[in-house]
Structure formats: C-alpha cells, structure tokens
Design a protein around this motif. Structure first.
Motif, PDB file in Angstrom:
ATOM      1  N   LEU A 152      59.209 -26.164  21.372  1.00  0.00           N
ATOM      2  CA  LEU A 152      59.273 -25.520  20.032  1.00  0.00           C
ATOM      3  C   LEU A 152      59.555 -26.495  18.832  1.00  0.00           C
ATOM      4  N   ALA A 153      58.786 -26.873  17.901  1.00  0.00           N
ATOM      5  CA  ALA A 153      58.737 -27.839  16.750  1.00  0.00           C
ATOM      6  C   ALA A 153      59.237 -27.162  15.612  1.00  0.00           C
ATOM      7  N   LEU A 154      60.232 -27.693  14.722  1.00  0.00           N
ATOM      8  CA  LEU A 154      60.613 -27.268  13.323  1.00  0.00           C
ATOM      9  C   LEU A 154      61.030 -28.611  12.794  1.00  0.00           C
ATOM     10  N   SER A 155      60.973 -28.682  11.642  1.00  0.00           N
ATOM     11  CA  SER A 155      61.395 -29.747  10.799  1.00  0.00           C
ATOM     12  C   SER A 155      62.807 -30.025  10.644  1.00  0.00           C
ATOM     13  N   ARG A 156      63.398 -31.347  10.234  1.00  0.00           N
ATOM     14  CA  ARG A 156      64.780 -31.212  10.355  1.00  0.00           C
ATOM     15  C   ARG A 156      65.478 -30.328   9.298  1.00  0.00           C
ATOM     16  N   ARG A 157      64.684 -30.516   8.075  1.00  0.00           N
ATOM     17  CA  ARG A 157      65.281 -29.647   6.854  1.00  0.00           C
ATOM     18  C   ARG A 157      65.410 -28.488   7.333  1.00  0.00           C
ATOM     19  N   ASN A 158      64.455 -27.657   7.902  1.00  0.00           N
ATOM     20  CA  ASN A 158      64.384 -26.344   8.467  1.00  0.00           C
ATOM     21  C   ASN A 158      65.497 -26.037   9.528  1.00  0.00           C
ATOM     22  N   ARG A 159      65.535 -27.146  10.359  1.00  0.00           N
ATOM     23  CA  ARG A 159      66.818 -26.938  11.395  1.00  0.00           C
ATOM     24  C   ARG A 159      68.088 -26.868  10.710  1.00  0.00           C
ATOM     25  N   VAL A 160      68.336 -27.687   9.759  1.00  0.00           N
ATOM     26  CA  VAL A 160      69.595 -27.625   9.285  1.00  0.00           C
ATOM     27  C   VAL A 160      69.923 -26.269   8.515  1.00  0.00           C
TER      28      VAL A 160
ATOM     29  N   GLU B 128      73.464 -32.241   9.222  1.00  0.00           N
ATOM     30  CA  GLU B 128      72.302 -33.084   9.506  1.00  0.00           C
ATOM     31  C   GLU B 128      72.723 -34.256  10.382  1.00  0.00           C
ATOM     32  N   GLN B 129      73.935 -35.004   9.977  1.00  0.00           N
ATOM     33  CA  GLN B 129      74.625 -36.089  10.754  1.00  0.00           C
ATOM     34  C   GLN B 129      74.890 -35.568  11.906  1.00  0.00           C
ATOM     35  N   LEU B 130      75.295 -34.333  12.317  1.00  0.00           N
ATOM     36  CA  LEU B 130      75.496 -33.988  13.883  1.00  0.00           C
ATOM     37  C   LEU B 130      74.119 -33.856  14.726  1.00  0.00           C
ATOM     38  N   LEU B 131      73.227 -33.468  13.926  1.00  0.00           N
ATOM     39  CA  LEU B 131      71.838 -33.563  14.451  1.00  0.00           C
ATOM     40  C   LEU B 131      71.192 -34.972  15.049  1.00  0.00           C
ATOM     41  N   VAL B 132      71.237 -35.808  13.975  1.00  0.00           N
ATOM     42  CA  VAL B 132      70.938 -37.051  13.974  1.00  0.00           C
ATOM     43  C   VAL B 132      71.542 -38.107  15.098  1.00  0.00           C
ATOM     44  N   GLU B 133      73.232 -37.806  15.130  1.00  0.00           N
ATOM     45  CA  GLU B 133      73.774 -38.906  15.694  1.00  0.00           C
ATOM     46  C   GLU B 133      74.540 -38.207  16.968  1.00  0.00           C
ATOM     47  N   HIS B 134      74.320 -36.950  17.168  1.00  0.00           N
ATOM     48  CA  HIS B 134      74.840 -36.583  18.401  1.00  0.00           C
ATOM     49  C   HIS B 134      73.845 -35.573  19.198  1.00  0.00           C
TER      50      HIS B 134
ATOM     51  N   ASP C 264      70.542 -34.591  18.670  1.00  0.00           N
ATOM     52  CA  ASP C 264      69.045 -34.822  19.034  1.00  0.00           C
ATOM     53  C   ASP C 264      69.251 -36.269  20.094  1.00  0.00           C
ATOM     54  N   PRO C 265      69.950 -37.143  20.185  1.00  0.00           N
ATOM     55  CA  PRO C 265      69.994 -38.312  21.007  1.00  0.00           C
ATOM     56  C   PRO C 265      70.410 -37.566  22.504  1.00  0.00           C
ATOM     57  N   ALA C 266      71.157 -36.613  22.584  1.00  0.00           N
ATOM     58  CA  ALA C 266      71.708 -36.042  23.662  1.00  0.00           C
ATOM     59  C   ALA C 266      70.396 -35.281  24.434  1.00  0.00           C
ATOM     60  N   TYR C 267      69.684 -34.741  23.447  1.00  0.00           N
ATOM     61  CA  TYR C 267      68.517 -33.714  24.092  1.00  0.00           C
ATOM     62  C   TYR C 267      67.582 -34.757  24.525  1.00  0.00           C
ATOM     63  N   LEU C 268      67.206 -35.852  23.911  1.00  0.00           N
ATOM     64  CA  LEU C 268      66.113 -36.682  24.360  1.00  0.00           C
ATOM     65  C   LEU C 268      66.496 -37.291  25.606  1.00  0.00           C
ATOM     66  N   ARG C 269      67.815 -37.531  25.738  1.00  0.00           N
ATOM     67  CA  ARG C 269      68.307 -38.254  26.919  1.00  0.00           C
ATOM     68  C   ARG C 269      67.752 -37.188  28.253  1.00  0.00           C
ATOM     69  N   SER C 270      68.142 -36.059  28.021  1.00  0.00           N
ATOM     70  CA  SER C 270      68.248 -35.117  29.152  1.00  0.00           C
ATOM     71  C   SER C 270      67.005 -34.383  29.361  1.00  0.00           C
ATOM     72  N   ILE C 271      65.970 -33.952  28.273  1.00  0.00           N
ATOM     73  CA  ILE C 271      64.992 -33.164  28.716  1.00  0.00           C
ATOM     74  C   ILE C 271      63.902 -33.661  29.580  1.00  0.00           C
ATOM     75  N   ASP C 272      63.455 -34.862  29.412  1.00  0.00           N
ATOM     76  CA  ASP C 272      62.502 -35.299  30.624  1.00  0.00           C
ATOM     77  C   ASP C 272      63.275 -35.387  31.875  1.00  0.00           C
ATOM     78  N   ARG C 273      64.572 -35.765  31.896  1.00  0.00           N
ATOM     79  CA  ARG C 273      65.347 -35.962  33.236  1.00  0.00           C
ATOM     80  C   ARG C 273      65.264 -34.644  33.953  1.00  0.00           C
ATOM     81  N   ASN C 274      65.651 -33.601  33.118  1.00  0.00           N
ATOM     82  CA  ASN C 274      65.837 -32.150  33.730  1.00  0.00           C
ATOM     83  C   ASN C 274      64.801 -31.424  34.145  1.00  0.00           C
TER      84      ASN C 274
END
Length: 351
Positions: free
Chosen positions: A245-253, A303-309, A311-321
């Motif tokens: 599921l893809a949604l722009s960051r502005r809309n995610r906020v 927005e800071q929580l998305l960018v710094e916490h 999103d990086p956590a999601y990208l680290r885990s999704i392909d692996r799991n």
C-alpha cells in the motif's frame, strides 16, 4: 438424547454457534482471563466465595468445604434461574462449562435439565476448549493469505476495515489485540486482552473462513503491544503473497494526525511513550521530540518520527520477514478519504 448430555469439545464444535446460550459458570476473575466465544458469565461461585471454599478445603477438610460450597452454588443457581433464565422457553438450548467440566458446571447443567431444558455440559470444561485452541493455532488452516504491507500511516488498518465492511475475509490482529501495533499504539480506555483471550479471538476468526476465498491481514510484527501472535500464524503470514500500500508522506502525516488525536490533547502521555525510544535515538533526540509535543507542533513531530524512526525500521524488516514482498502488488492511494479506501478495497475484493 438424555439431558444433561456430557459431550466433548470435538462433538460440540460443529454445533457451537447453534446454542442459544453458552454459560460459563466460573468466577468473574476466571471468565475475565479467557472464555469461549460468545459466552456469558453466570458464576455458581463468585470470586470471593471460591476463595472461601478453597480455604476451607485446605485448612479444614473437603467435606466441610463441599457443604459450604453446595449451599453457595445452590443459592447462586437459584438467582440465575429467577433472573437471567426466567424468560427462556422450553426449547432453549444452553451449553454449560466450568474449569474442568466437574462439579460447578455439573450442578448448573443438572438443574437446567431438571427444569426441562436440553442442557449440554462440556466434558473437560474450559481446559478442553483451551487445548483445542492451542492445537489449532499450532497448525492454522490452509487459507489463501494476503498480507497488506506499507509504511506506518499508509492506511493498512483503514483498508482492512473497509475490506471487512465489503464482506471480505479479514484477520485484523490490531483490533483483536486492542492495540495499533507500535510504540504509540496503546488505545486509551481500551486495555489489551490477556494472551489467552487474544488467541481465542484469533482462533474464532480463522475457523469461520472459507479456504477458497482470500484472507487479508496486516504485515504485523510478532508482538502487537504486549501480546504475541502465535508462531505458526506468523509463519503463514510471512510466507504469503503481499500487497504494498503506497501513500504520500504528506497524506500519511494527515492520517496519523487523525488516528492519534488523543496524543495531541495529552502531550504528557505522548512524551511518556516517546521515552521508550530513548535507547534507539538518544536522550537529545527524545528531548527535542518532547519539545515539539509540548508546543503542539504535532505535524512536524509526526513527520520526524516517520523519517527518523518508523520508515527506517520498516525498510529494515519488511524484506527480511515477508519473503514475497519483492513481488508485491503495488496499490496506490491518492488521498485518505473514505472513497479512496473504498476503491482500493473493491479492487482487492474483486480480484
């Protein structure tokens, strides 16, 4: 059939949804920990009474405990007959159970049958039910699992809710766990169920699904708040085809601002949750996020929580799991209005 009939859970399961009432005669405390789906609590020994009888059993003897217990049980059953059961017709069909299918449920089932109702007693009680649930979740049914993936705030939960409203098969683990699945996911005024209750809810949902139709579930981690998704269920999810599921960051906020309004009204509670991230991000970063919360700069904080916490956590885990994520079907949302989720859900439901 002679009543009360004492049947195993295997015999009862095909007819479980056909009973007019499922009566859990255990104490209030036992019932709160877990119970059969749809059960009502009609204690024949309340919490304090059960403790009193247990104390007599240990400190005096079984005979004295049974005398006191029998009087209490008779009194409580009489109260239920005069109140909750007084309007039930002759063909009212109850299922009765207690902890092990012994004295407490036996007393209730015997009296209900003597009145003339076709009462069924669960042989082995709650323990037999729990054993069945545990075994079933150790080997979940072979269903057509479809995993909704997406970064935090992309609308996965809203899409599941919309799919459910369309009549699709949905396993909404966050709803069953009363938690949104992140460090900020605690729902105010909605405590999480016990682990056993969570597992009962999962089992009861899965048992109703048609294996010929897709089952939609969110790409959860192993834990939803304080609760653990059963390992075998997790394995089924992680091996399943994915929908990204893809949604722009502005809309995610915007979406997260709507979903977490309670934190905007209570920055102290928000800051308490952010403190759990100190080990990952350091005290200076947490203090900076506290400052944003305290002055009401919620969009900037989100927005800071998305960018710094997140999103990086999601990208680290999704392909692996989730092993099929690399071949995921991408589903883009233009906005977060109900119509956008309805169109996305219809696309998946029709496939």
């Amino acid at each position: 059939m002679k009543y009360p009939a004492v049947l195993s859970f295997a015999d009862i399961l095909p007819e479980l949804d056909g009973f007019d009432a499922i009566i859990d005669v255990r104490s209030e405390g036992e019932f709160a920990l877990d119970h059969l789906p749809g059960a009502i609590n009609c204690p024949v020994l309340k919490d304090e009474e059960r403790e009193r009888v247990g104390t007599l059993y240990k400190q005096v003897n079984a005979f004295e405990a049974k005398k006191v217990g029998a009087a209490l049980v008779a009194r409580n059953i009489a109260e239920h007959l005069e109140t909750r059961f007084s309007d039930k017709p002759r063909d009212w069909k109850p299922l009765v159970y207690c902890w092990r299918g012994g004295n407490r449920s036996g007393a209730m089932a015997h009296i209900l049958a003597k009145v003339g109702w076709p009462a069924i007693q669960l042989d082995g009680g709650y323990k037999a039910y729990r054993a069945h649930v545990s075994a079933a979740l150790d080997n979940p049914p072979e269903l057509a699992w479809r995993v909704i993936c997406g970064t935090t705030g992309s609308g996965k939960s809203r899409l599941l809710e919309t799919l459910d409203a369309l009549g699709a098969q949905v396993l909404d683990l966050e709803r069953l766990a009363a938690h949104r699945g992140s460090v900020l996911g605690h729902l105010p005024h909605a405590p999480q169920p016990t682990q056993k209750m969570f597992e009962s809810r999962i089992w009861d949902t899965l048992r109703r699904f048609d294996p010929q139709r897709p089952l939609f579930v969110e790409s959860e981690s192993k834990k939803v708040g304080n609760l653990r998704v059963p390992d075998a269920v997790m394995e089924r999810m992680r091996g399943a085809p994915c929908i990204a599921l893809a949604l722009s960051r502005r809309n995610r906020v915007r979406l997260l601002m709507e979903d977490y309004q309670h934190f905007a009204c209570d920055p102290q509670a928000l800051n308490g949750q952010l403190d759990h991230l100190a080990q990952l991000h350091g005290r200076a970063k947490i203090d900076a996020w506290h400052a944003l919360a305290n002055r009401g700069a919620m969009p900037e904080l989100v927005e800071q929580l998305l960018v710094e916490h997140y999103d990086p956590a999601y990208l680290r885990s999704i392909d692996r799991n989730f092993v099929q994520y690399g071949q995921a079907r991408v589903l883009e949302l233009d906005d977060i209005a109900p119509g956008d989720f309805a169109r996305a859900a219809q696309t998946l439901h029709a496939a």
